[in-house]
Design a protein around this motif. Structure first.
Motif: not given
Length: 216
Positions: A62-68, A70-77
């Protein structure tokens, strides 16, 4: 023959100063949920392991901040650490003993898989056999009454099972073994210490199995 990997599992606890370049020099870095270790604990993030039942995944999704982030953006899995069928089976007994945890087994695995797919990432679910193996391994360490093992302990067990066959070296950092009393943290610490004593695992910075690049 593939080269053995150097793997660091980074918890959300305190990271000793100076470890960021050591962590970032690893072949594989795994972080958890909100990746609170990101920054002080380096920036490399190959895998984000998430709790996929209960309130944490609802809050993250539910968090746009979590979805966007950097670690979530960078991860492959993205790894879901809880087997959905295992937690469906746990629900009736848990409701009898812990009625306050009514939403604990609510499952968000499909939503996490959809998010990963939309973001071009691989999604995987850690098999229930790992959870059950951790339960069995904790018995000699007097875990007492607890709800489930921690996400960190499940990931450690999953990685060790694969790493030993491949000859990979595995280290931990950011694991305080403290938190919610539904996890058997004291027993988990003793179990991890037994793995370290057996040479299966190490802790940063007590190990030097990774050296930062020259000039870092």
């Amino acid at each position: 023959m593939a080269r053995a990997q150097q793997i660091v599992i980074v918890g959300n606890g305190e990271i000793e100063p100076g470890l960021a370049p050591v962590i970032d020099a690893a072949d594989l870095v795994i972080r958890f949920n909100e990746c609170r270790s990101f920054g002080a604990g380096g920036t490399r993030t190959d895998v984000v392991a998430v709790c996929n039942t209960g309130r944490p995944p609802l809050m993250m999704l539910s968090s746009p901040e979590w979805r966007a982030s950097q670690p979530v953006n960078d991860c492959r899995e993205i790894w879901s650490v809880r087997d959905p069928e295992k937690f469906r089976e746990l629900r009736p007994a848990l409701m009898a003993t812990h009625p306050e945890l009514a939403d604990f087994c609510d499952d968000y695995t499909d939503a996490l898989a959809a998010f990963a797919n939309d973001a071009g990432k691989t999604h995987a679910v850690i098999d229930r056999s790992v959870h059950e193996a951790v339960d069995a391994a904790l018995v000699p360490f007097d875990p007492g009454d607890y709800v489930v093992p921690s996400s960190g302990m499940v990931v450690v067990a999953s990685i060790l099972a694969q790493a030993e066959e491949a000859g990979d070296a595995v280290a931990l950092t950011g694991f305080s073994h403290e938190g919610w009393d539904g996890h058997p943290f004291a027993a988990e610490r003793r179990l991890v210490d037994s793995y370290i004593a057996a040479g299966r695992l190490s802790r940063l910075p007590q190990t030097n199995f990774i050296s930062p690049p020259e000039g870092a």
